[in-house]
Design a protein around this motif. Structure first.
Motif, short mmCIF file in Angstrom:
data_model
loop_
_atom_site.label_atom_id
_atom_site.label_comp_id
_atom_site.label_asym_id
_atom_site.label_seq_id
_atom_site.Cartn_x
_atom_site.Cartn_y
_atom_site.Cartn_z
N LEU A 86 0.82 -1.18 0.17
CA LEU A 86 0.05 0.12 0.05
C LEU A 86 0.99 1.24 -0.06
O LEU A 86 0.65 2.16 -0.89
N LEU A 87 1.75 1.07 0.73
CA LEU A 87 2.92 2.45 0.82
C LEU A 87 3.69 2.40 -0.36
O LEU A 87 3.65 3.80 -0.70
N THR A 88 3.86 1.49 -1.24
CA THR A 88 4.71 1.78 -2.52
C THR A 88 3.47 2.20 -3.63
O THR A 88 3.89 3.23 -4.36
N ILE A 89 2.46 1.81 -3.43
CA ILE A 89 1.15 2.27 -4.39
C ILE A 89 1.14 3.75 -4.05
O ILE A 89 0.99 4.80 -5.13
N LEU A 90 0.92 4.34 -2.91
CA LEU A 90 0.60 5.65 -2.37
C LEU A 90 1.91 6.44 -3.15
O LEU A 90 1.68 7.57 -3.39
N ILE A 91 3.04 6.11 -2.60
CA ILE A 91 4.33 6.89 -3.07
C ILE A 91 4.32 6.90 -4.71
O ILE A 91 4.55 7.94 -5.11
#
Length: 252
Positions: free
Chosen positions: A9-14
């Motif tokens: 999720l963090l990778t997608i948001l970044i």
């Protein structure tokens, strides 16, 4: 290890933050400065009328580049060097460990400060410097874990079958050491995010106008009493990244 839902999720948001922002993060509109949170500006605007949410998104993208560099440089090189040193043994093991210990004796921020002074601070140079600083600890961690795996009976059996040390490294050692190494990687990446924010906070950015979270904390510090949300939101974003990295890589 828990499923890496948080890091995905963090990778997608970044990645989304780097590709799209609701407003130009550098667009100045002094007639709408200090606008409170509303449907148009989710987090409001700063003292120059810039959209705070857009600036935090760009800061997240820049921090993500730093974390990627730390993972590629520190984790991959440190894991391979430490594992290879344990497998080779003898003078090669001693030489690898002594060389990587150089990165341990020099404090992380000193390496990053030196790189910033010479090349200017950017997400890439900052990430490379912090990644180099992480090699030493990662190498020692991988070396100790590999030594423990090499003492297992199945490794002796592999040697007796004539399997080469390199094949043993990739087939048996790394699969058994990666879970613990990933846990340590989460701590390193969290520390790297804070270290990069610290460098930006003290003004070592090549372009101080770029919305790094640390630079935003420094720029907005004078409004801490009148408009505290300007400092709260970058701090919350940084804290959430560090907590996500820690919790995702936590083996428990």
């Amino acid at each position: 290890m828990k499923p890496p839902y948080g890091i995905v999720l963090l990778t997608i948001l970044i990645c989304l933050s780097g590709l799209w922002q609701p407003f130009d993060p550098d667009a100045i509109d002094v007639f709408h400065k200090f606008t409170p949170s509303n449907s148009e500006h989710l987090l409001g605007t700063d003292h120059l009328g810039r959209d705070l949410f857009s600036r935090i998104m760009v800061g997240g993208w820049r921090t993500g580049i730093v974390l990627l560099c730390v993972a590629l440089v520190g984790f991959i090189n440190g894991s391979l060097l430490g594992s290879l040193a344990a497998i080779l043994g003898g003078w090669a093991e001693e030489a690898i460990l002594r060389a990587t210990q150089i990165f341990i004796t020099i404090p992380t921020l000193i390496i990053a400060l030196s790189a910033a002074a010479v090349f200017g601070l950017s997400p890439v140079t900052g990430g490379l410097a912090l990644g180099l600083a992480a090699i030493g600890q990662q190498t020692l961690m991988a070396h100790g874990l590999t030594k423990r795996v090499l003492a297992q009976p199945f490794i002796t059996a592999a040697y007796s079958l004539g399997i080469s040390p390199i094949a043993i490294l990739f087939r048996h050692v790394l699969p058994n050491t990666f879970p613990t190494l990933f846990t340590y990687l989460g701590n390193q990446m969290g520390s790297a995010a804070v270290a990069y924010a610290s460098l930006a906070f003290i003004g070592l950015g090549a372009d101080p106008s770029k919305p790094d979270w640390g630079g935003m904390l420094f720029e907005y510090r004078m409004f801490i009493f009148d408009h505290p949300s300007l400092m709260i939101w970058p701090g919350v974003a940084l804290s959430l990244v560090v907590l996500t990295l820690h919790n995702t890589f936590d083996p428990e």
